[in-house]
Write a protein that holds these residues in place. Sequence first.
Motif, PDB file in Angstrom:
ATOM      1  N   SER A   1       0.796  -1.225   0.000  1.00 27.16           N
ATOM      2  CA  SER A   1       0.000   0.000   0.000  1.00 27.16           C
ATOM      3  C   SER A   1       0.835   1.285   0.000  1.00 27.16           C
ATOM      4  CB  SER A   1      -0.960   0.017   1.195  1.00 27.16           C
ATOM      5  OG  SER A   1      -0.232   0.153   2.401  1.00 27.16           O
ATOM      6  N   LYS A   2       2.110   1.192   0.366  1.00 27.74           N
ATOM      7  CA  LYS A   2       2.955   2.387   0.340  1.00 27.74           C
ATOM      8  C   LYS A   2       4.397   1.980   0.062  1.00 27.74           C
ATOM      9  CE  LYS A   2       4.000   2.811   5.311  1.00 27.74           C
ATOM     10  NZ  LYS A   2       4.018   3.707   6.447  1.00 27.74           N
ATOM     11  N   ASP A   3       5.224   2.966  -0.255  1.00 32.81           N
ATOM     12  CA  ASP A   3       6.638   2.674  -0.506  1.00 32.81           C
ATOM     13  C   ASP A   3       7.541   3.480   0.416  1.00 32.81           C
ATOM     14  OD1 ASP A   3       6.306   5.144  -1.645  1.00 32.81           O
ATOM     15  OD2 ASP A   3       7.009   4.578  -3.633  1.00 32.81           O
ATOM     16  N   THR A   4       7.005   3.929   1.535  1.00 35.83           N
ATOM     17  CA  THR A   4       7.782   4.711   2.492  1.00 35.83           C
ATOM     18  C   THR A   4       7.945   3.969   3.809  1.00 35.83           C
ATOM     19  OG1 THR A   4       5.768   5.843   3.194  1.00 35.83           O
ATOM     20  CG2 THR A   4       7.135   6.936   1.506  1.00 35.83           C
ATOM     21  N   TRP A   5       8.014   2.679   3.759  1.00 35.27           N
ATOM     22  CA  TRP A   5       8.221   1.881   4.957  1.00 35.27           C
ATOM     23  C   TRP A   5       9.618   2.121   5.509  1.00 35.27           C
ATOM     24  CZ3 TRP A   5       4.008  -0.385   6.747  1.00 35.27           C
ATOM     25  CH2 TRP A   5       3.005  -0.761   5.849  1.00 35.27           C
TER      26      TRP A   5
END
Length: 184
Positions: free
Chosen positions: A31-35
């Motif tokens: 759901s995101k790429d800023t983990w």
Amino acid sequence: MWMFTQGGHLFDSSRPSTLPEVDDVLAVNPSKDTWTIVVKVNRMWVSPCFGGSKLPFSMELVFMDAKGCKIHATVRKSLLYRFQPLITEGRVYQISYFSVGENGGEFRTTMHTYKINFEMHTTVRLATNTLITMSPYSFTPLSDIRFNVLDSSYLTGPVASKNLKRMENWKRELLLIFCKRCSS
């Protein structure tokens, strides 16, 4: 001034925190790429190219966070030069800005639904103030192995089959001793 821990990090309350929010490995999804995760490298290996090339195909890793959650990670061939020198098995790293994909296939190294894919912009920093001391091993009961209750898409080690054979031999020997005593 006092110290406290949060997400496996030590913080000094007298200074403003410069560390980004750390995510649990269990929460990682596409759901995101800023983990940002803090993980120990439990296993690390280079997969060879199929077809005879001497160049590696990829670098594969198994990460574990402080809560014991594991996730598979892949560094593709074109990024090996960038990440292979930075990562050492057994060390703890803060890793950010990676993509997440399905952890499918016939053989998986972790039970996590997803896996991590390193990208050019992925950051890897040694987490010097963090210890992850949990055991990386997950043991399966012998009865599950014996009665084929295992998830065959998940890799199991050779220890299980060797111990099962030893257990069977031990049970046979014990049964023979018991039968000899009963018949005497």
